[in-house]
Design an enzyme around this catalytic site. Structure first.
Site, short mmCIF file in Angstrom:
data_model
loop_
_atom_site.label_atom_id
_atom_site.label_comp_id
_atom_site.label_asym_id
_atom_site.label_seq_id
_atom_site.Cartn_x
_atom_site.Cartn_y
_atom_site.Cartn_z
N GLY A 1 -31.24 56.48 28.81
CA GLY A 1 -30.61 56.45 29.89
C GLY A 1 -30.83 55.76 31.12
CG LEU B 1 -38.92 48.21 19.21
CD1 LEU B 1 -40.55 48.35 19.59
CD2 LEU B 1 -38.68 48.27 17.39
N GLY B 2 -34.99 50.69 20.84
CA GLY B 2 -34.28 51.56 21.09
C GLY B 2 -34.00 51.54 22.81
NE ARG B 3 -29.96 48.86 25.47
CZ ARG B 3 -30.73 47.86 26.60
NH1 ARG B 3 -31.26 48.44 28.03
NH2 ARG B 3 -30.83 46.84 26.00
CG ASP C 1 -41.30 66.14 28.09
OD1 ASP C 1 -40.61 67.35 27.59
OD2 ASP C 1 -40.44 65.43 28.20
#
Length: 617
Positions: A44, A40-42, A156
């Site tokens: 660092g 789905l996503g990547r 955050d």
């Protein structure tokens, strides 16, 4: 898409490839009982995959700490802490953890899968429609308030970590740098003295590395609030400026007034946003619930009661457009409107099995009817001795919060009552006799008096009741204590409308008294524990229960109780629903009171937003 963006430290808009692809899960691979379907996503430090449980077939977002990051003990600690922190939180506005998995030397979190996107995707550098902006902030503040009640500070808060499902749900994600504020929970991964967070959304105390608490998150939420209504955050800097320019602005620079960025913005909304961005945390909203109530009241006034559904598919935003501009000027500039949170889920613990009917607290309620009125009517001779018998001007006449959309819409919270409305529900308002709104006030209006009561019902004299933020806060001490506000003499036939928000969920009676004198009183009251009563006191005797049944009384949410006393009948509605209509014996006119009578060991608190008295048609 997944509920979660890249792990802490990763740039959400610049995903990178892993240096060791062979270690990454691929379609068909199994992790702790889950089968990986696709990536789905990547970022660092991590990657997120869509996975499905092999037995239940539940889909999850499988978050993995990449092997390069796993070599850093602090990264591993933060990753595992994220799972531990989120496991402590169960709330409809917080992404749920399905499992913390260690398999094949890797670290994984199985997270609730949300089909949708982030708030950042929705913003795209422009303001949201007002109803949607209010709905986003409501979900965010509900989530933060729940986390803070469990001693967790997110640290955050930003649009990338606010997820929006296709069904219109708001979900807060990514507690990777959250800090546990309860004793013994301090982690070396998030220790005081380390500046963590996203510079554009960091609070002044985060910048200066001083100890943070939930009010730091509320500052960050204030930045998000500014952005959803204005289309940009209050403080910006170029890449060449670096983060220290933003740090300095958070600590020293006042935010540009939202009306400078977006002319025509409601002045009460601007006041709420600027309060949330106060440099001193003592000057901000102290809890997410208070911040939420201030915004939700304005949302209901500007957009009507359906704004809470504005993110849902098919929502008609045109019907939620702000009413005529004249309604905006009803609230003084800089003063938030009466608190009106529109959503506060009832904790499962309060869904109690049926229990034996509780008798009314006879000594204490007798005190409300007799004790309070003995003092209040004596005060009335002094304070209201020269008051005309007919309708009189009052110092603070409440204005309509939302134009009535139907004949009996005034029975529901958030809709301003008005003379001439009603009829189809069997109740019609003729003339306004008294109206007190606490918007913009710092003390009780002259036509209301605060009175305290002791455990035996004997009055202790006047009570000081704090007023601010759009409401009067009535707090009764431990069991046997009571406090209330009282009007002067009112007509025998009357309609009493009380807008109130229970703050505590304990066993307390919150309600209205009508036709009250030292000997007589008709009382309609509810308990946050889930019940409603109608009682009457006649001739100085103990109160007699006329009616009782279970009722939903939401905590931290605006409620409206409407009591109509006409001839020998009393009718009552709670949040638009008819409670009952019962005969009564109290015939003489008296005063109106709103009270809280505590039955619990802990103090009971209720915020009173408005109290109206109308003459029925």
């Amino acid at each position: 898409m997944a509920v979660d963006g890249p792990p802490p430290g990763a740039a959400p808009d610049s995903p990178t490839s892993s240096p060791n692809q062979a270690t990454q899960p691929s379609p068909g691979r199994h992790i702790g009982g889950y089968s990986v379907q696709r990536e789905l996503g990547r970022g660092g430090m991590g990657a997120v995959y869509l996975a499905e449980h092999e037995e239940t077939h539940e889909k999850v977002a499988m978050k993995e700490l990449l092997i390069t990051a796993a070599a850093d003990p602090i990264a591993v600690q933060r990753f595992l802490q994220e799972g531990a922190v989120m496991s402590r939180l169960t709330h409809p506005n917080i992404v749920r953890v399905r499992g913390i998995i260690e398999a094949g030397g890797g670290h994984y979190l199985a997270l609730e899968f949300i089909e949708g996107g982030s708030l950042r995707d929705l913003l795209r550098g422009r303001p949201l429609p007002d109803p949607q902006a209010f709905a986003v902030m409501h979900g965010l503040l509900q989530a933060l308030d729940h986390a803070h009640q469990h001693a967790i500070v997110h640290r955050d808060v930003k649009p990338e970590n606010v997820m929006l499902s296709r069904a219109g749900e708001v979900k807060v994600a990514d507690f990777g740098i959250a800090r546990l504020t309860d004793e013994g929970a301090t982690s070396h991964a998030t220790r005081t003295g380390t500046t963590v967070g996203t510079p554009q959304y960091m609070s002044p105390e985060q910048v200066t590395t001083s100890k943070v608490d939930g009010r730091s998150d509320l500052y960050s939420a204030g930045i998000v609030c500014y952005e959803v209504f204005c289309g940009r955050p209050p403080f910006e800097a170029t890449a060449a400026d670096g983060p220290f320019t933003l740090f300095a602005k958070h600590v020293q620079a006042p935010p540009p007034p939202p009306t400078v960025i977006r002319p025509g913005l409601d002045p009460a909304l601007e006041a709420v946003i600027l309060k949330s961005l106060s440099k001193r945390r003592e000057d901000r909203y102290q809890t997410g619930a208070k911040f939420d109530r201030a915004l939700s009241a304005i949302a209901t006034r500007l957009c009507g009661p359906d704004w809470i559904h504005s993110l849902e598919p098919g929502a008609d935003l045109a019907r939620m457009a702000p009413a005529a501009v004249t309604t905006m000027t009803a609230i003084p500039a800089g003063a938030p409107a009466p608190a009106a949170p529109a959503y506060a889920p009832r904790p499962p613990g309060r869904q109690q099995p049926p229990r034996a009917a509780r008798r009314p607290n006879l000594p204490l309620l007798g005190g409300v009817a007799a004790g309070v009125l003995l003092v209040a009517l004596a005060i009335a001779f002094v304070a209201f001795g020269n008051r005309p018998a007919g309708p009189a001007a009052t110092p603070t006449v409440a204005t309509s919060t939302t134009p009535a959309a139907g004949p009996c819409e005034f029975l529901r919270a958030g809709v301003g009552p008005a003379a001439g409305t009603g009829g189809t529900c069997g109740l019609k308002l003729a003339g306004q006799f008294e109206a007190d709104s606490f918007a913009g006030l710092a003390s009780l209006p002259a036509d209301l008096t605060g009175v305290a009561i002791d455990a035996t019902g004997v009055p202790r004299g006047r009570a000081s009741i704090p007023v601010g933020g759009g409401f009067a806060t009535l707090t009764a001490g431990p069991r046997g204590s009571g406090i209330g506000v009282i009007t002067g003499p009112t007509p025998a036939d009357e309609v009493v409308i009380a807008d109130f928000t229970p703050i505590t969920a304990g066993d307390a009676n919150l309600g209205v008294g009508a036709r009250c004198s030292p000997a007589d009183c008709v009382m309609v009251y509810v308990s946050p524990r889930g019940k409603v009563w109608i009682t009457q006191r006649l001739g100085g005797a103990v109160p007699v229960e006329k009616f009782s049944e279970p009722a939903e009384v939401p905590v931290n949410q605006l409620n409206r109780l409407v009591v109509a006393v006409r001839a020998t009948q009393v009718e009552a509605w709670l949040n638009g629903n008819l409670i009952s209509s019962v005969p009564l014996d109290v015939a003489s006119p008296g005063a109106v009171t709103f009270f809280v009578a505590n039955q619990d060991l802990s103090p009971a608190t209720v915020d009173l937003s408005a109290l109206y008295v109308y003459v029925p048609a």
